[in-house]
Scaffold this motif. Sequence first.
Motif, PDB file in Angstrom:
ATOM      1  N   TRP A 295       0.832  -1.216   0.000  1.00 26.01           N
ATOM      2  CA  TRP A 295       0.000   0.000   0.000  1.00 26.01           C
ATOM      3  C   TRP A 295       0.861   1.258   0.000  1.00 26.01           C
ATOM      4  CZ3 TRP A 295      -4.860   0.908  -1.086  1.00 26.01           C
ATOM      5  CH2 TRP A 295      -5.435   2.114  -0.686  1.00 26.01           C
ATOM      6  N   ASN A 296       1.985   1.243   0.712  1.00 21.75           N
ATOM      7  CA  ASN A 296       2.832   2.431   0.828  1.00 21.75           C
ATOM      8  C   ASN A 296       4.161   2.301   0.076  1.00 21.75           C
ATOM      9  OD1 ASN A 296       1.194   4.105   2.537  1.00 21.75           O
ATOM     10  ND2 ASN A 296       1.623   2.666   4.198  1.00 21.75           N
TER      11      ASN A 296
ATOM     12  N   LEU B 170      -5.047  -0.686  -6.113  1.00 20.24           N
ATOM     13  CA  LEU B 170      -3.796  -1.432  -5.953  1.00 20.24           C
ATOM     14  C   LEU B 170      -3.202  -1.878  -7.284  1.00 20.24           C
ATOM     15  CD1 LEU B 170      -4.795  -3.669  -2.907  1.00 20.24           C
ATOM     16  CD2 LEU B 170      -3.434  -1.566  -2.885  1.00 20.24           C
ATOM     17  N   LYS B 171      -3.883  -1.539  -8.355  1.00 20.72           N
ATOM     18  CA  LYS B 171      -3.429  -1.970  -9.670  1.00 20.72           C
ATOM     19  C   LYS B 171      -2.094  -1.328 -10.032  1.00 20.72           C
ATOM     20  CE  LYS B 171      -5.219  -2.453 -14.380  1.00 20.72           C
ATOM     21  NZ  LYS B 171      -6.365  -2.141 -15.265  1.00 20.72           N
ATOM     22  N   MET B 172      -1.923  -0.074  -9.649  1.00 20.80           N
ATOM     23  CA  MET B 172      -0.676   0.658  -9.890  1.00 20.80           C
ATOM     24  C   MET B 172      -0.208   1.258  -8.564  1.00 20.80           C
ATOM     25  SD  MET B 172       0.129   0.472 -13.117  1.00 20.80           S
ATOM     26  CE  MET B 172       1.182   1.889 -13.429  1.00 20.80           C
ATOM     27  N   PRO B 173       1.073   1.585  -8.434  1.00 25.40           N
ATOM     28  CA  PRO B 173       1.546   2.208  -7.181  1.00 25.40           C
ATOM     29  C   PRO B 173       0.770   3.490  -6.894  1.00 25.40           C
ATOM     30  CG  PRO B 173       3.407   1.547  -8.549  1.00 25.40           C
ATOM     31  CD  PRO B 173       2.177   1.367  -9.387  1.00 25.40           C
ATOM     32  N   ARG B 174       0.413   3.666  -5.633  1.00 23.34           N
ATOM     33  CA  ARG B 174      -0.321   4.871  -5.231  1.00 23.34           C
ATOM     34  C   ARG B 174       0.596   5.919  -4.635  1.00 23.34           C
ATOM     35  NH1 ARG B 174      -0.365   4.749   0.110  1.00 23.34           N
ATOM     36  NH2 ARG B 174      -1.719   6.561   0.197  1.00 23.34           N
ATOM     37  N   LYS B 175       1.894   5.619  -4.635  1.00 22.94           N
ATOM     38  CA  LYS B 175       2.870   6.569  -4.105  1.00 22.94           C
ATOM     39  C   LYS B 175       4.020   6.702  -5.094  1.00 22.94           C
ATOM     40  CE  LYS B 175       5.287   7.737   0.190  1.00 22.94           C
ATOM     41  NZ  LYS B 175       5.577   7.288   1.585  1.00 22.94           N
ATOM     42  N   LEU B 176       4.408   7.956  -5.367  1.00 27.05           N
ATOM     43  CA  LEU B 176       5.457   8.240  -6.337  1.00 27.05           C
ATOM     44  C   LEU B 176       6.541   9.086  -5.678  1.00 27.05           C
ATOM     45  CD1 LEU B 176       6.531   8.489  -9.320  1.00 27.05           C
ATOM     46  CD2 LEU B 176       5.083  10.532  -9.496  1.00 27.05           C
TER      47      LEU B 176
ATOM     48  N   VAL C 122       5.088  14.132 -15.372  1.00 32.41           N
ATOM     49  CA  VAL C 122       5.244  13.003 -14.449  1.00 32.41           C
ATOM     50  C   VAL C 122       4.004  12.842 -13.570  1.00 32.41           C
ATOM     51  CG1 VAL C 122       6.545  12.145 -12.465  1.00 32.41           C
ATOM     52  CG2 VAL C 122       7.755  13.102 -14.430  1.00 32.41           C
ATOM     53  N   ILE C 123       3.535  13.952 -12.990  1.00 30.93           N
ATOM     54  CA  ILE C 123       2.348  13.888 -12.125  1.00 30.93           C
ATOM     55  C   ILE C 123       1.124  13.517 -12.950  1.00 30.93           C
ATOM     56  CG2 ILE C 123       0.847  15.170 -10.569  1.00 30.93           C
ATOM     57  CD1 ILE C 123       3.537  14.522  -9.377  1.00 30.93           C
ATOM     58  N   GLY C 124       1.041  14.056 -14.188  1.00 30.75           N
ATOM     59  CA  GLY C 124      -0.097  13.725 -15.054  1.00 30.75           C
ATOM     60  C   GLY C 124      -0.160  12.242 -15.351  1.00 30.75           C
ATOM     61  N   ASP C 125       0.978  11.630 -15.687  1.00 26.86           N
ATOM     62  CA  ASP C 125       1.010  10.184 -15.944  1.00 26.86           C
ATOM     63  C   ASP C 125       0.628   9.403 -14.683  1.00 26.86           C
ATOM     64  OD1 ASP C 125       1.826  10.717 -18.498  1.00 26.86           O
ATOM     65  OD2 ASP C 125       3.954  10.346 -18.114  1.00 26.86           O
ATOM     66  N   PHE C 126       1.061   9.909 -13.544  1.00 28.39           N
ATOM     67  CA  PHE C 126       0.731   9.260 -12.267  1.00 28.39           C
ATOM     68  C   PHE C 126      -0.777   9.285 -12.023  1.00 28.39           C
ATOM     69  CE2 PHE C 126       0.668   9.731  -7.447  1.00 28.39           C
ATOM     70  CZ  PHE C 126       0.872   8.386  -7.207  1.00 28.39           C
ATOM     71  N   LEU C 127      -1.409  10.407 -12.314  1.00 30.92           N
ATOM     72  CA  LEU C 127      -2.859  10.529 -12.132  1.00 30.92           C
ATOM     73  C   LEU C 127      -3.612   9.660 -13.127  1.00 30.92           C
ATOM     74  CD1 LEU C 127      -3.200  14.395 -11.588  1.00 30.92           C
ATOM     75  CD2 LEU C 127      -3.281  12.613  -9.845  1.00 30.92           C
ATOM     76  N   VAL C 128      -3.139   9.642 -14.366  1.00 29.76           N
ATOM     77  CA  VAL C 128      -3.805   8.850 -15.407  1.00 29.76           C
ATOM     78  C   VAL C 128      -3.769   7.366 -15.072  1.00 29.76           C
ATOM     79  CG1 VAL C 128      -3.645   8.110 -17.811  1.00 29.76           C
ATOM     80  CG2 VAL C 128      -3.435  10.533 -17.239  1.00 29.76           C
ATOM     81  N   GLY C 129      -2.661   6.909 -14.483  1.00 36.78           N
ATOM     82  CA  GLY C 129      -2.507   5.486 -14.199  1.00 36.78           C
ATOM     83  C   GLY C 129      -3.272   4.997 -12.991  1.00 36.78           C
ATOM     84  N   PHE C 130      -3.847   5.921 -12.205  1.00 34.51           N
ATOM     85  CA  PHE C 130      -4.542   5.508 -10.988  1.00 34.51           C
ATOM     86  C   PHE C 130      -5.980   5.121 -11.304  1.00 34.51           C
ATOM     87  CE2 PHE C 130      -6.988   6.360  -7.079  1.00 34.51           C
ATOM     88  CZ  PHE C 130      -6.272   5.592  -6.176  1.00 34.51           C
ATOM     89  N   ASP C 131      -6.355   3.919 -10.890  1.00 34.93           N
ATOM     90  CA  ASP C 131      -7.718   3.416 -11.086  1.00 34.93           C
ATOM     91  C   ASP C 131      -8.407   3.402  -9.722  1.00 34.93           C
ATOM     92  OD1 ASP C 131     -10.065   2.103 -11.613  1.00 34.93           O
ATOM     93  OD2 ASP C 131      -9.153   0.467 -12.738  1.00 34.93           O
TER      94      ASP C 131
END
Length: 443
Positions: A53-54, A87-93, A73-82
């Motif tokens: 989770w972390n 838990l499908k993608m990391p929730r922490k960058l 970078v932040i945009g790609d991070f937001l796009v990848g979050f479901d």
Amino acid sequence: MEQGSNRIIVDHTRSEIHEDYISKLPDELLRQILTIYPLDSGSKAVALFTGLWNRPYIKHGGATFNIQDFESVIGDFLVGFDENNPLKMPRKLEIHCSKGLFITASLELNRKLHLDFPKGIQEFPRQFGWEIVLNTMDLAHSSPYPFSVKTLKLTSVNYLSCELVSSLINKFRYVETLIIEKCDGLRSLRVEGLAKLTSLSVLDCVDLKSVYVEALELDYLRYSGFLCWFSLENLLYLKDVKLDFKGPGFNHLVHDLYNPLLRAIRDVSVLTLHGWMFKEVFGPLLSSKHNEQHFNFSKLEELWWIDSCMEDHNMKSLFHFLKFCTSLKRLFISIVTQSYSKSCERECSTEVQKGRLRKLKVVKMEGFEKEEDIILFKEHLMEVFNVEPRVVEVRKGRHDRCLLRIPKHQASAKATKSIKFKFSYRFVEEVEDSLSSKHPHMP
């Protein structure tokens, strides 16, 4: 001999069962397993147990990490979050940049984004001003980010990173809650949220000297730190204000500078205020003949009062303020002995005139060391305002106690009696009820 060998086999099997095999699985496989089902307490518990989770995704920025790179970078991070499968993608960058710039971004449920810029080594942080504009894009156009951020928390932003953050959040359109905290060097803050922004918190920015807020739909405002200059414009729906001023931020206070702040909070229904703030700032403003006759917190129903003590002069100051709160229903008093207390040494020169608090139903008192202090407060309250609300002592880690008044001729040996009290009293433990409220200054 055979029994001993069997026992060894059994013990060995048990040790294998207790060994943690789950956390040894590759992250990608663990994510696929956990995202088969919606995120519930079971799958989240496994994610927390294994550290998934972390566990951050680490990205290294180039030698010239600029605004465009940060937004990408932040945009790609937001796009990848479901949000359905978080838990499908990391929730922490984690973003590691040159010149010691280090950024962490984390996404939580309910569309919350937290951007943290760890301070590093800054003995003398450079001062800066910061202007934040939220939710001003044309709503007819599509958002560049499919993930809609509702809660935005910004931690330890400095003069190097404020431009990166400002450029990014200009593209957010639906931010409802904004939290700004621990921004060393931040000297002036201007926040404009022309739509959607309903909650703003500014916490522990120790260098802050001025705050300007313009937000049409804001109904919750919290400030924690030293007193600074405030300008609140077009706050038509403000209901809950927490002014947690730790002490004066200036050597010399000019009362008239805070008259606009006093006017801006006059229609709130919930207010948190330090006793010193009233005595040093609002009190002199309200003591004018015009304000004595015409000013009133007519909609205030709940008051949280924080003070360093509740001696006679502090009690008079509180009662003086209560005269302007004719609609008050609930009063919460929290004694914090380490809070700013310079004005606690100065006696109140005028007697408090009698007033009316006909709607007051409950008084909760926390941090009082002596039972007789609570009793004396109750009797003074009855004398000045001709009202007898339910008085409750809040005790950390123990049940609350209700103060009951008993006629002296009916008092038992266990009741509290004294010649300085008009009545006899008894404290009775009670269970939590619907009148109890939670607050940062109370358990």
